[in-house]
Design a protein around this motif. Structure first.
Motif, PDB file in Angstrom:
ATOM      1  N   PRO A  26      34.512  82.533  45.917  1.00 47.59           N
ATOM      2  CA  PRO A  26      33.965  83.105  44.684  1.00 47.59           C
ATOM      3  C   PRO A  26      32.839  84.101  44.934  1.00 47.59           C
ATOM      4  N   LYS A  27      32.017  83.821  45.925  1.00 44.64           N
ATOM      5  CA  LYS A  27      30.910  84.739  46.218  1.00 44.64           C
ATOM      6  C   LYS A  27      31.454  86.080  46.721  1.00 44.64           C
ATOM      7  N   VAL A  29      34.341  87.313  45.960  1.00 46.31           N
ATOM      8  CA  VAL A  29      34.931  87.954  44.783  1.00 46.31           C
ATOM      9  C   VAL A  29      33.855  88.612  43.932  1.00 46.31           C
ATOM     10  N   MET A  30      32.737  87.930  43.736  1.00 43.97           N
ATOM     11  CA  MET A  30      31.639  88.492  42.951  1.00 43.97           C
ATOM     12  C   MET A  30      31.110  89.777  43.572  1.00 43.97           C
ATOM     13  N   GLY A 145      38.999  88.801  39.480  1.00 47.24           N
ATOM     14  CA  GLY A 145      38.148  87.798  38.840  1.00 47.24           C
ATOM     15  C   GLY A 145      38.895  86.498  38.597  1.00 47.24           C
ATOM     16  N   GLY A 148      39.042  84.447  41.738  1.00 46.05           N
ATOM     17  CA  GLY A 148      37.820  83.672  41.946  1.00 46.05           C
ATOM     18  C   GLY A 148      37.749  82.472  41.027  1.00 46.05           C
ATOM     19  N   THR A 149      38.223  82.641  39.794  1.00 43.98           N
ATOM     20  CA  THR A 149      38.231  81.524  38.838  1.00 43.98           C
ATOM     21  C   THR A 149      39.147  80.401  39.301  1.00 43.98           C
ATOM     22  N   THR A 182      33.275  84.499  37.490  1.00 46.80           N
ATOM     23  CA  THR A 182      34.018  85.543  38.195  1.00 46.80           C
ATOM     24  C   THR A 182      34.988  86.254  37.261  1.00 46.80           C
TER      25      THR A 182
END
Length: 226
Positions: A26-27, A29-30, A145, A148-149, A182
């Protein structure tokens, strides 16, 4: 009322802590989505300034074109480098000069028309530079996004599976928040990019039409002159 509640909720969210506590995927992706968002705004400001300068340069060039003979405009065209019409003029005048030097008159209007159309196409292609990036960002960022979710929710359910009772809610809550964040970032990057793409697409279409009109005006002046 709803807007006030939404603002209150946002004010209670610690986004920096959310980013810091996120997992590696996720990081990443952010960071990727923020990079795409910054890139799209960089394209926007660059193109906005270029289009503004092009509109003003086109206006000045067209005023001069209508007041001066072709030979004078050929000598002064370099002063209007920001004007797409000046680029079309230079391509068209090169064909005029070639025919006049060879035959002392314009013998092939079709060749002149094709040259002007090539000039218009070149200018439109130049204005469309980086437009594909805006389209790509608008189309791809929501899915990035969402990736990441999905990863964040998988992690949250893994935590849920290893806990029980009421403690599980507090355990998975932050993970689900990070996962949904995300998705929000993906939309934050995609929506402005889509708006920018449509805005500049319409601007390019309008300027292309103006260059087509100028090409017709150039042919009329050429026929009257030669």
């Amino acid at each position: 009322m709803i807007t006030g509640t939404f603002v209150t909720i946002l004010a209670q969210v610690d986004f920096w802590q959310m980013i810091g506590d996120a997992g590696p995927v996720p990081k990443a992706v952010m960071v990727l989505l923020l990079g795409f968002s910054l890139f799209s705004f960089t394209i926007f400001f660059s193109k906005f300034g270029a289009f503004r300068a092009a509109h003003e340069a086109n206006r000045r060039f067209l005023d001069a074109f209508r007041k001066n003979p072709l030979e004078a405009m050929a000598a002064a065209a370099a002063q209007y480098k920001a004007a797409p019409m000046a680029g079309v003029f230079e391509v068209g005048y090169a064909e005029v000069a070639r025919q006049v030097n060879a035959h002392r008159t314009i013998q092939n209007l079709i060749a002149l028309e094709r040259s002007l159309q090539l000039g218009v196409n070149d200018e439109v292609a130049r204005m469309e530079k980086n437009m594909s990036w805006l389209a790509t960002i608008a189309a791809v960022c929501p899915f990035i996004g969402l990736l990441g979710t999905v990863v964040g929710i998988i992690d949250a359910f893994q935590v849920l599976g290893s806990t029980s009772g009421a403690a599980s809610i507090s355990a998975v809550g932050p993970g689900i928040s990070e996962a949904l964040f995300t998705t929000a970032l993906g939309l934050f990057a995609a929506i402005p990019a889509a708006i920018m793409y449509n805005y500049f697409g319409n601007a390019i279409k309008e300027m292309g039409q103006r260059m087509d009109d100028f090409a017709l005006e150039f042919m009329n002046v050429t026929e009257r002159t030669f």
